[in-house]
Design a protein around this motif. Structure first.
Motif, PDB file in Angstrom:
ATOM      1  N   ALA B   9       0.725  -1.239   0.098  1.00 39.68           N
ATOM      2  CA  ALA B   9      -0.196   0.065   0.312  1.00 39.68           C
ATOM      3  C   ALA B   9       1.067   1.488  -0.291  1.00 39.68           C
ATOM      4  CB  ALA B   9      -1.337  -0.259   1.197  1.00 39.68           C
ATOM      5  N   PRO B  10       0.323   2.212  -0.202  1.00 37.26           N
ATOM      6  CA  PRO B  10       0.885   3.530  -0.633  1.00 37.26           C
ATOM      7  C   PRO B  10       2.017   3.943   1.340  1.00 37.26           C
ATOM      8  CG  PRO B  10      -1.389   4.138  -1.996  1.00 37.26           C
ATOM      9  CD  PRO B  10      -1.033   2.932  -1.105  1.00 37.26           C
ATOM     10  N   LYS B  11       2.623   4.515   1.080  1.00 34.91           N
ATOM     11  CA  LYS B  11       3.287   4.994   2.552  1.00 34.91           C
ATOM     12  C   LYS B  11       2.358   5.758   3.459  1.00 34.91           C
ATOM     13  CE  LYS B  11       7.646   4.839   0.687  1.00 34.91           C
ATOM     14  NZ  LYS B  11       8.515   3.993   0.613  1.00 34.91           N
ATOM     15  N   PHE B  13      -0.847   4.354   3.959  1.00 34.12           N
ATOM     16  CA  PHE B  13      -1.463   3.613   4.804  1.00 34.12           C
ATOM     17  C   PHE B  13      -1.328   3.903   6.255  1.00 34.12           C
ATOM     18  CE2 PHE B  13      -3.397  -0.434   6.477  1.00 34.12           C
ATOM     19  CZ  PHE B  13      -4.208  -0.014   5.823  1.00 34.12           C
ATOM     20  N   PHE B  15      -3.672   2.783  10.503  1.00 35.57           N
ATOM     21  CA  PHE B  15      -4.106   1.261  10.499  1.00 35.57           C
ATOM     22  C   PHE B  15      -5.346   2.337  11.664  1.00 35.57           C
ATOM     23  CE2 PHE B  15      -0.529  -1.418   9.535  1.00 35.57           C
ATOM     24  CZ  PHE B  15      -1.902  -2.615   8.693  1.00 35.57           C
ATOM     25  N   GLY B  30      -7.624   0.421   8.405  1.00 31.30           N
ATOM     26  CA  GLY B  30      -7.138   1.187   7.899  1.00 31.30           C
ATOM     27  C   GLY B  30      -7.919   1.317   6.640  1.00 31.30           C
ATOM     28  N   SER B  31      -7.265   3.207   6.479  1.00 31.95           N
ATOM     29  CA  SER B  31      -7.392   3.343   5.326  1.00 31.95           C
ATOM     30  C   SER B  31      -6.285   4.293   4.751  1.00 31.95           C
ATOM     31  CB  SER B  31      -8.346   4.458   5.614  1.00 31.95           C
ATOM     32  OG  SER B  31      -8.356   5.124   6.781  1.00 31.95           O
ATOM     33  N   LEU B  32      -6.594   5.144   3.524  1.00 32.03           N
ATOM     34  CA  LEU B  32      -5.385   6.184   2.934  1.00 32.03           C
ATOM     35  C   LEU B  32      -5.530   7.610   3.259  1.00 32.03           C
ATOM     36  CD1 LEU B  32      -5.023   4.071   0.151  1.00 32.03           C
ATOM     37  CD2 LEU B  32      -2.878   5.216   1.748  1.00 32.03           C
TER      38      LEU B  32
END
Lengths: 325, 32
Positions: B9-11, B13, B15, B30-32
């Motif tokens: 995932a992109p850095k 990201f 939790f 978790g999400s961006l």
């Protein structure tokens, strides 16, 4: 008895017994308290201890356990047996699709009970949702090719997932260019498809009373199923904290593929009482089978089937289940 | 039994849960 001369050695002496047992209990509590206060991980089991543990016929025990729990119970016995299980492990039957205990023919069937459709709403704000009911054992960023299974206890990513060339061709091709550029790419780097990304992991432990089906944690496409035959040691947090690389020793099914951000994998790790793993879309999969040799893996590449571009899974979709034995 | 999710995932990201926390199917992790 007390008045007999020859019974002096056998005479019951409550005070010394109380002092001895009380002292031992107090010592044990202090030992546990000190461990908690230190915050340090428990001491790892030695290789000899692990070998000894692995020498136990856990697979055989697991299958025997499964056979016992597959025996159909008479209707009158179902309620008391399942009620004891519910009381012991804190099962919430109000969320079960079928609340009538007499409906379940055996403990195995009860164990893989389904839930009401409304029991597990899907979080709309997260791109990643929990695949199972349970407790988070560990999570975080994977900064090297060693991953923490619990705090301070690691395992090798390569041992866990198997060789890199086992991945689907698309992921492998995407990462190949990165690996070439990096020259000395580690296993972790080889999994990444973009230098702007990182690798993350989350470990969820399912206790005996938990709902034991697992769901897709994201929208993704499964390209490869890899079934690792292995031991069936306990995976309780206590054991996971003492046996290094426990997840690499146990029988497991690793699904890997890709999602919109690159590499994605989901692995179900078996345990002594829960030795079988079922994947709903994979009828060929047979786990905890007699005759399997420990330490091997078998692949099935969904991505190579011409009619399919892999198996597409949606966030929250039911993927499989653990079974007793 | 245990499940392990390993993903790229992109850095950015993050939790939204903590070790030791109880989670249920479908709960956001978790999400961006």
């Amino acid at each position: 008895f007390f008045n007999s001369g020859r019974g002096s050695l056998l005479r019951y002496r409550p005070l010394p017994v109380l002092v001895a047992t009380g002292g031992a209990y107090y010592g044990y509590q202090q030992y546990k308290r000190r461990d908690r206060a230190d915050g340090a991980p428990p001491a790892l089991a030695t290789p000899t201890q692990v070998s000894l543990y692995r020498s136990f016929p856990t697979r055989l025990l697991s299958r025997a356990w499964g056979r016992v729990n597959g025996v159909e119970l008479p209707t009158w016995l179902r309620k008391p047996v399942y009620s004891l299980y519910i009381w012991t492990f804190g099962v919430n039957m109000q969320e079960a699709a079928v609340e009538d205990l007499r409906h379940y023919r055996n403990l195995g069937e009860f164990f893989r009970r389904r839930l009401k459709a409304s029991a597990r709403p899907l979080c709309s704000a997260s791109c990643l949702v929990s695949p199972a009911d349970g407790r988070i054992v560990h999570l975080g960023r994977v900064s090297s090719s060693e991953v923490e299974q619990v705090k301070g206890v690691t395992y090798s990513l390569e041992d866990f997932l198997g060789p890199q060339d086992g991945r689907d061709k698309v992921t492998a091709a995407l990462s190949a260019s990165l690996s070439t550029r990096a020259e000395a790419a580690s296993f972790r780097d080889g999994l990444l498809t973009s230098p702007d990304n990182d690798l993350f992991h989350v470990v969820v432990y399912l206790a005996p009373g938990d709902y034991h089906c697992f769901h897709s944690p994201a929208d993704w496409t499964v390209a490869l199923r890899r079934h690792f035959t292995g031991s069936l040691l306990s995976v309780s947090p206590g054991v996971a904290g003492r046996v290094k690389a426990l997840f690499c020793l146990n029988e497991r099914v690793a699904l890997s593929g890709r999602w919109r951000h690159g590499f994605f994998s989901f692995t179900a790790v078996g345990a002594t009482n829960v030795g079988s793993i079922r994947i709903y879309f994979d009828r060929e999969l047979r786990t905890n089978a007699p005759g399997d040799t420990k330490g091997h893996f078998h692949d099935l590449r969904y991505g190579e089937e011409p009619a399919k571009g892999g198996v597409a899974l949606q966030r929250g979709e039911a993927v499989g289940e653990f079974n007793l034995g | 039994s245990t499940v392990v999710v390993l993903f790229e995932a992109p850095k950015a990201f993050t939790f939204s849960v903590q070790p030791g926390q109880r989670v249920r199917v479908g709960e956001g992790l978790g999400s961006l």
